[in-house]
Design a protein around this motif. Structure first.
Motif, PDB file in Angstrom:
ATOM      1  N   ARG A  55       1.019  -0.982  -0.085  1.00 36.16           N
ATOM      2  CA  ARG A  55      -0.104  -0.082   0.472  1.00 36.16           C
ATOM      3  C   ARG A  55       1.336   1.479  -0.249  1.00 36.16           C
ATOM      4  O   ARG A  55       0.893   1.532  -0.443  1.00 36.16           O
ATOM      5  N   GLN A  56       2.091   1.091   0.938  1.00 36.51           N
ATOM      6  CA  GLN A  56       2.882   2.788   0.398  1.00 36.51           C
ATOM      7  C   GLN A  56       3.402   2.605  -0.170  1.00 36.51           C
ATOM      8  O   GLN A  56       3.734   3.446  -0.903  1.00 36.51           O
ATOM      9  N   ALA A  57       4.114   1.340  -1.277  1.00 33.79           N
ATOM     10  CA  ALA A  57       4.230   1.669  -2.485  1.00 33.79           C
ATOM     11  C   ALA A  57       3.379   1.918  -3.312  1.00 33.79           C
ATOM     12  O   ALA A  57       3.614   2.473  -4.616  1.00 33.79           O
ATOM     13  N   GLY A  58       2.138   1.953  -2.764  1.00 33.91           N
ATOM     14  CA  GLY A  58       1.192   2.662  -3.894  1.00 33.91           C
ATOM     15  C   GLY A  58       0.291   1.897  -4.708  1.00 33.91           C
ATOM     16  O   GLY A  58      -0.930   2.307  -5.719  1.00 33.91           O
ATOM     17  N   LEU A  59       0.330   0.548  -4.029  1.00 28.27           N
ATOM     18  CA  LEU A  59      -0.735  -0.919  -4.904  1.00 28.27           C
ATOM     19  C   LEU A  59      -2.132  -0.612  -4.287  1.00 28.27           C
ATOM     20  O   LEU A  59      -2.151   0.128  -3.663  1.00 28.27           O
ATOM     21  N   GLU A  60      -2.656  -1.295  -5.301  1.00 31.69           N
ATOM     22  CA  GLU A  60      -4.528  -1.155  -4.806  1.00 31.69           C
ATOM     23  C   GLU A  60      -4.388  -2.370  -4.822  1.00 31.69           C
ATOM     24  O   GLU A  60      -3.993  -3.069  -4.592  1.00 31.69           O
ATOM     25  N   LEU A  61      -5.615  -2.317  -3.394  1.00 35.54           N
ATOM     26  CA  LEU A  61      -5.987  -3.653  -2.980  1.00 35.54           C
ATOM     27  C   LEU A  61      -6.098  -4.575  -3.479  1.00 35.54           C
ATOM     28  O   LEU A  61      -6.291  -6.182  -3.242  1.00 35.54           O
ATOM     29  N   ASP A  62      -6.873  -4.730  -4.891  1.00 34.75           N
ATOM     30  CA  ASP A  62      -6.704  -5.633  -6.172  1.00 34.75           C
ATOM     31  C   ASP A  62      -5.776  -6.112  -6.153  1.00 34.75           C
ATOM     32  O   ASP A  62      -5.479  -7.822  -6.873  1.00 34.75           O
ATOM     33  N   GLU A  63      -4.625  -5.487  -6.859  1.00 38.05           N
ATOM     34  CA  GLU A  63      -3.311  -5.818  -6.684  1.00 38.05           C
ATOM     35  C   GLU A  63      -2.615  -6.684  -6.162  1.00 38.05           C
ATOM     36  O   GLU A  63      -1.862  -7.930  -6.133  1.00 38.05           O
ATOM     37  N   ILE A  64      -2.688  -6.041  -4.859  1.00 37.69           N
ATOM     38  CA  ILE A  64      -2.684  -6.754  -3.698  1.00 37.69           C
ATOM     39  C   ILE A  64      -2.873  -8.173  -3.271  1.00 37.69           C
ATOM     40  O   ILE A  64      -2.192  -9.365  -3.423  1.00 37.69           O
ATOM     41  N   ILE A  77       3.228  -6.870 -11.908  1.00 35.02           N
ATOM     42  CA  ILE A  77       2.042  -5.689 -11.165  1.00 35.02           C
ATOM     43  C   ILE A  77       3.332  -4.627 -10.554  1.00 35.02           C
ATOM     44  O   ILE A  77       3.394  -3.384 -10.545  1.00 35.02           O
ATOM     45  N   LEU A  78       4.281  -5.109 -10.148  1.00 40.23           N
ATOM     46  CA  LEU A  78       5.726  -4.353  -9.535  1.00 40.23           C
ATOM     47  C   LEU A  78       6.086  -3.888 -10.139  1.00 40.23           C
ATOM     48  O   LEU A  78       6.176  -2.240 -10.307  1.00 40.23           O
ATOM     49  N   GLN A  79       6.491  -3.682 -11.680  1.00 40.40           N
ATOM     50  CA  GLN A  79       6.990  -2.979 -13.362  1.00 40.40           C
ATOM     51  C   GLN A  79       6.469  -2.342 -13.291  1.00 40.40           C
ATOM     52  O   GLN A  79       6.570  -1.071 -13.466  1.00 40.40           O
ATOM     53  N   GLU A  80       4.682  -2.742 -13.798  1.00 40.60           N
ATOM     54  CA  GLU A  80       3.686  -1.558 -13.628  1.00 40.60           C
ATOM     55  C   GLU A  80       3.625  -0.339 -12.566  1.00 40.60           C
ATOM     56  O   GLU A  80       3.497   0.540 -13.124  1.00 40.60           O
ATOM     57  N   ARG A  81       3.697  -0.729 -11.537  1.00 38.76           N
ATOM     58  CA  ARG A  81       3.843   0.331 -10.333  1.00 38.76           C
ATOM     59  C   ARG A  81       5.070   1.155 -10.429  1.00 38.76           C
ATOM     60  O   ARG A  81       5.336   2.193 -10.298  1.00 38.76           O
ATOM     61  N   LEU A  82       6.357   0.526 -10.863  1.00 43.37           N
ATOM     62  CA  LEU A  82       7.670   1.207 -10.903  1.00 43.37           C
ATOM     63  C   LEU A  82       7.772   1.944 -12.293  1.00 43.37           C
ATOM     64  O   LEU A  82       7.112   3.302 -12.525  1.00 43.37           O
TER      65      LEU A  82
END
Length: 94
Positions: A55-64, A77-82
């Motif tokens: 969550r602190q990295a900005g991911l949405e709950l569905d992604e988590i 998922i992590l690459q998309e957030r980055l």
């Protein structure tokens, strides 16, 4: 074992946040007391720690939920957030 309020307090969260996480299935208690109270194990505490990190990295709950389910490739998922963070940085710099 931690009661819901105790676990929420460890992470500075509202009790309602853990109830919400239970409802959507990303953090469910390991047990219930005789009185029906939710009880969380050390493993549950570690899972909540992961959830807070994401969550602190900005991911949405569905992604988590996808990351924690193991049914998706974590790197994607992590690459998309980055990539999203990098675009935000570039926009701020412009």
């Amino acid at each position: 074992m931690h009661k819901i309020s105790e676990l929420a307090g460890l992470f500075g969260l509202a009790r309602s946040t853990l109830l919400s996480y239970d409802r959507i299935g990303i953090l469910q208690p390991s047990a219930r007391s005789r009185a029906g109270y939710r009880l969380y194990s050390e493993s549950d505490r570690k899972r909540l720690e992961q959830i807070r990190y994401y969550r602190q990295a900005g991911l949405e709950l569905d992604e988590i939920r996808q990351l924690l389910s193991g049914k998706t490739i974590n790197n994607k998922i992590l690459q998309e957030r980055l990539d999203s963070i990098n675009r935000e940085i570039q926009a701020l710099q412009a």
